[in-house]
Write an enzyme that holds these catalytic residues in place. Structure first.
Site, PDB file in Angstrom:
ATOM      1  N   TRP A   1       9.913 -85.997-102.766  1.00  0.00           N
ATOM      2  CA  TRP A   1      11.118 -85.523-102.057  1.00  0.00           C
ATOM      3  C   TRP A   1      12.378 -86.022-102.739  1.00  0.00           C
ATOM      4  O   TRP A   1      12.425 -87.141-103.248  1.00  0.00           O
ATOM      5  CB  TRP A   1      11.079 -86.049-100.625  1.00  0.00           C
ATOM      6  CG  TRP A   1      12.375 -86.003 -99.889  1.00  0.00           C
ATOM      7  CD1 TRP A   1      13.392 -86.924 -99.959  1.00  0.00           C
ATOM      8  CD2 TRP A   1      12.807 -84.999 -98.968  1.00  0.00           C
ATOM      9  NE1 TRP A   1      14.419 -86.542 -99.122  1.00  0.00           N
ATOM     10  CE2 TRP A   1      14.092 -85.374 -98.496  1.00  0.00           C
ATOM     11  CE3 TRP A   1      12.234 -83.816 -98.469  1.00  0.00           C
ATOM     12  CZ2 TRP A   1      14.809 -84.611 -97.563  1.00  0.00           C
ATOM     13  CZ3 TRP A   1      12.945 -83.071 -97.544  1.00  0.00           C
ATOM     14  CH2 TRP A   1      14.216 -83.461 -97.097  1.00  0.00           C
ATOM     15  N   ASN A  32      16.818 -86.029-101.976  1.00  0.00           N
ATOM     16  CA  ASN A  32      18.025 -85.524-101.304  1.00  0.00           C
ATOM     17  C   ASN A  32      19.271 -85.916-102.085  1.00  0.00           C
ATOM     18  O   ASN A  32      19.331 -85.570-103.276  1.00  0.00           O
ATOM     19  CB  ASN A  32      18.058 -85.781 -99.789  1.00  0.00           C
ATOM     20  CG  ASN A  32      17.865 -87.192 -99.290  1.00  0.00           C
ATOM     21  OD1 ASN A  32      16.816 -87.762 -99.423  1.00  0.00           O
ATOM     22  ND2 ASN A  32      18.865 -87.755 -98.657  1.00  0.00           N
ATOM     23  N   ASP A  33      20.241 -86.547-101.503  1.00  0.00           N
ATOM     24  CA  ASP A  33      21.590 -86.648-102.092  1.00  0.00           C
ATOM     25  C   ASP A  33      21.661 -87.088-103.556  1.00  0.00           C
ATOM     26  O   ASP A  33      21.003 -88.065-103.939  1.00  0.00           O
ATOM     27  CB  ASP A  33      22.418 -87.692-101.335  1.00  0.00           C
ATOM     28  CG  ASP A  33      22.248 -87.627 -99.837  1.00  0.00           C
ATOM     29  OD1 ASP A  33      21.558 -86.729 -99.348  1.00  0.00           O
ATOM     30  OD2 ASP A  33      22.807 -88.506 -99.165  1.00  0.00           O
ATOM     31  N   TRP A  38      11.232 -86.516 -96.276  1.00  0.00           N
ATOM     32  CA  TRP A  38      12.085 -87.702 -96.333  1.00  0.00           C
ATOM     33  C   TRP A  38      11.258 -88.923 -95.931  1.00  0.00           C
ATOM     34  O   TRP A  38      10.454 -88.861 -95.008  1.00  0.00           O
ATOM     35  CB  TRP A  38      13.266 -87.514 -95.373  1.00  0.00           C
ATOM     36  CG  TRP A  38      14.324 -88.553 -95.533  1.00  0.00           C
ATOM     37  CD1 TRP A  38      15.375 -88.525 -96.389  1.00  0.00           C
ATOM     38  CD2 TRP A  38      14.421 -89.783 -94.797  1.00  0.00           C
ATOM     39  NE1 TRP A  38      16.130 -89.664 -96.256  1.00  0.00           N
ATOM     40  CE2 TRP A  38      15.565 -90.460 -95.278  1.00  0.00           C
ATOM     41  CE3 TRP A  38      13.669 -90.394 -93.807  1.00  0.00           C
ATOM     42  CZ2 TRP A  38      15.979 -91.700 -94.795  1.00  0.00           C
ATOM     43  CZ3 TRP A  38      14.065 -91.635 -93.320  1.00  0.00           C
ATOM     44  CH2 TRP A  38      15.211 -92.271 -93.807  1.00  0.00           C
ATOM     45  N   ASP A  41      27.009 -94.989 -97.203  1.00  0.00           N
ATOM     46  CA  ASP A  41      27.345 -94.103 -98.330  1.00  0.00           C
ATOM     47  C   ASP A  41      28.637 -94.506 -99.048  1.00  0.00           C
ATOM     48  O   ASP A  41      29.618 -93.744 -99.087  1.00  0.00           O
ATOM     49  CB  ASP A  41      27.405 -92.621 -97.866  1.00  0.00           C
ATOM     50  CG  ASP A  41      26.147 -92.192 -97.135  1.00  0.00           C
ATOM     51  OD1 ASP A  41      25.096 -92.832 -97.351  1.00  0.00           O
ATOM     52  OD2 ASP A  41      26.201 -91.238 -96.347  1.00  0.00           O
TER      53      ASP A  41
HETATM   54  C1  FRU Z   1      22.806 -87.710 -96.261  1.00  0.00           C
HETATM   55  C2  FRU Z   1      22.125 -89.020 -95.917  1.00  0.00           C
HETATM   56  C3  FRU Z   1      23.038 -90.210 -96.172  1.00  0.00           C
HETATM   57  C4  FRU Z   1      22.077 -91.331 -96.369  1.00  0.00           C
HETATM   58  C5  FRU Z   1      20.945 -90.654 -97.079  1.00  0.00           C
HETATM   59  C6  FRU Z   1      19.587 -91.198 -96.724  1.00  0.00           C
HETATM   60  O1  FRU Z   1      21.931 -86.707 -96.613  1.00  0.00           O
HETATM   61  O2  FRU Z   1      21.672 -89.001 -94.571  1.00  0.00           O
HETATM   62  O3  FRU Z   1      23.983 -90.424 -95.156  1.00  0.00           O
HETATM   63  O4  FRU Z   1      22.613 -92.376 -97.110  1.00  0.00           O
HETATM   64  O5  FRU Z   1      21.011 -89.279 -96.754  1.00  0.00           O
HETATM   65  O6  FRU Z   1      18.605 -90.565 -97.496  1.00  0.00           O
END
Ligand code: FRU
Length: 490
Positions: free
Chosen positions: A34, A36-37, A61, A160
């Site tokens: 997986w 993400n950001d 996730w 973040d």
């Molecule tokens: C945004 C988020 C952030 C966090 C991260 C965790 O997509 O929820 O706020 O740091 O992903 O994976």
């Protein structure tokens, strides 16, 4: 960085079962698992670095690590080992999002949110979030320095960090859900990147229903400042904010010591189905570059169920500010990506008579089509490109002259989430569209970056056609070009 042996083993198994039918050829994705950001975007010691939120052991996730790729040109990429893994009390529940800067001593400082679950296992009893630092001399191996910003008592959504230098002062912004449950951006300052002092709350989202700001990014563009962020959780509003998680921006002014003063409303950054958590950085040549995450926390991602991977980043986008059209952001695919493009098929000026189609290619999975539409001579009610067209399945990149929208319609997809997204149609007698299709995704850029859209598209097995189409009226193009795109890994 060492990752837990069971994580490594699970990742190896996922790699073995990796199915590449939808796996991106020229977008950044994890080798398996997986993502993400985008995190820690930077240019350091001659290479661009893109880190990203990554769960190596599963396609959903899970315990967050920072995955890593690097490049000399942001066009071809090299895979790097996982950069950061949970290991401290403060980050055992995940290395969450953050940023990276080159310090005055020439080392790379990565700031991330350490997440620690209160019950040690999951989010059911909440979490403690703090900002942490890890330092590297090559961008690859990091040494953890621990917590640099602790959360005030009672605050658990606190994450973040985005760091940059302003004059002689280092500045950090991140998102906070205040004790009153309001979504805020807090600013801290430092002279040495190690000790940080709270300066002030620089922004609060005006909407009461928004309880948290994720991934804030504050940066100058032209003579304004732009604040990008993800407000949790906006309700859908007509065509806008339909994705569960929605990122957008506000343009305004900011000066050191002051608060951010908005001059616009909060606007969507990207109108597609799969875009969130964007981050920007300043390239050495002065371009402001953005990467977004193409994924979803709410709609199931087809590749996750069967293919051993899930999620990717958008193409790198250069940001500009359109000062004439009400301070709007323009997003353009990075100039230079064309190095991956194969020879063009030039269709030139093209006319489609009422209700007809033209097949541009009958078997292709990675390409761009550029179209210049003569709208004065186009009478079609709706027209566009049918991409990933396999046996009745199709993703329709459309321009709807009736409703004044353009968008991506997945209503005829048999795999993955359906539905359409539609952005305002730019007013232009000559409409320029760039449709960029990778194995499992479509990006649409219109009119010099006035509209950007990113959506997954998971075609079923078989030859993938690309077809130009028009409905109830004729379509006239001043120009059209098709170019295949090859893979971007070194
Ligand atoms: C945004 C988020 C952030 C966090 C991260 C965790 O997509 O929820 O706020 O740091 O992903 O994976």
């Amino acid at each position: 960085m060492d990752i837990a042996p069971e994580m490594r083993e699970a990742n190896r198994k996922l790699r073995e079962q990796l199915n590449e039918r939808w796996y991106p050829q020229f977008h950044i994705a994890a080798p398996a698992g997986w993502i993400n950001d985008p995190n820690g975007l930077c240019f350091y010691k001659g290479r661009y670095h893109v880190y990203f939120q990554h769960h190596p052991a599963g396609t959903q996730w899970g315990p967050m690590h920072w995955g890593h790729v690097s490049s000399t040109d942001m066009v071809t990429w090299r895979r790097e080992p996982i950069a950061l893994a949970p290991s401290l009390d403060a980050d055992l529940g995940g290395i969450f999002s953050g940023s990276a800067v080159e310090g005055d001593d020439g080392r790379l400082y990565a700031f991330y949110t350490g997440n620690a679950w209160n019950n040690g296992i999951d989010d059911t009893d909440g979490a403690r979030q703090v900002q942490c630092l890890a330092i590297s001399e090559d961008g690859i191996e990091f040494e953890k320095h621990g917590v640099v910003v602790d959360a005030p008592e009672g605050i658990s959504d606190f994450r973040d960090p985005k760091v940059w230098k302003e004059g002689d002062t280092w500045r950090m912004v991140f998102g906070v859900s205040s004790l009153q449950g309001r979504a805020e951006v807090w600013m801290y300052t430092s002279t040495n990147l190690l000790e940080w002092d709270f300066e002030q709350v620089i922004y609060q989202d005006p909407r009461e229903e928004v309880f948290m700001i994720e991934c804030p990014d504050l940066f100058p563009l032209g003579d304004k400042w732009v604040l990008i962020y993800g407000p949790m959780f906006l309700k859908p509003d007509g065509y806008r904010f339909r994705n569960g998680h929605n990122a957008g921006y506000v343009v305004g002014t900011w000066e050191p010591g002051g608060t951010f003063e908005p001059e616009t409303k909060f606007r969507p950054l990207d109108w597609g189905h799969n875009f969130y958590a964007p981050q920007t950085f300043l390239a050495p040549d002065g371009r402001r570059i953005l990467y977004g995450w193409m994924g979803s926390f709410s709609a199931p991602i087809a590749s996750a169920a069967t293919d051993g991977w899930s999620g990717q980043l958008t193409l790198p986008r250069e940001l500009r500010l359109d000062t004439e059209a009400g301070l709007r952001l323009l997003q353009l695919p990075l100039a230079g990506l064309e190095a991956l493009y194969g020879p063009a098929t030039e269709f030139g000026a093209t006319r489609l008579e009422q209700n007809t189609d033209l097949v541009l290619n009958d078997d292709v999975d990675a390409y761009e089509v550029r179209l210049t539409v003569n709208r004065e001579r186009t009478t079609a009610e709706r027209f566009g490109l049918l991409v990933d067209a396999v046996d009745g399945d199709v993703t329709y990149v459309f321009v709807d002259q009736q409703s004044g929208r353009l968008g991506i319609d997945r209503g005829r997809n048999s795999i993955g989430d359906r539905g359409y997204r539609a952005a305002p149609l730019p007013e232009a007698s000559s409409l320029e569209l760039r449709v960029i299709v990778d194995r499992g995704s479509v990006e649409l850029y219109a009119q010099g970056g006035q509209v950007a859209m990113a959506s997954f598209s998971f075609p079923k097995d078989g030859a993938r056609k690309v077809v130009l189409t028009c409905e109830s009226g004729a379509l006239e193009l001043a120009d059209m070009q098709f170019r295949p795109i090859r893979g971007h890994w070194e």
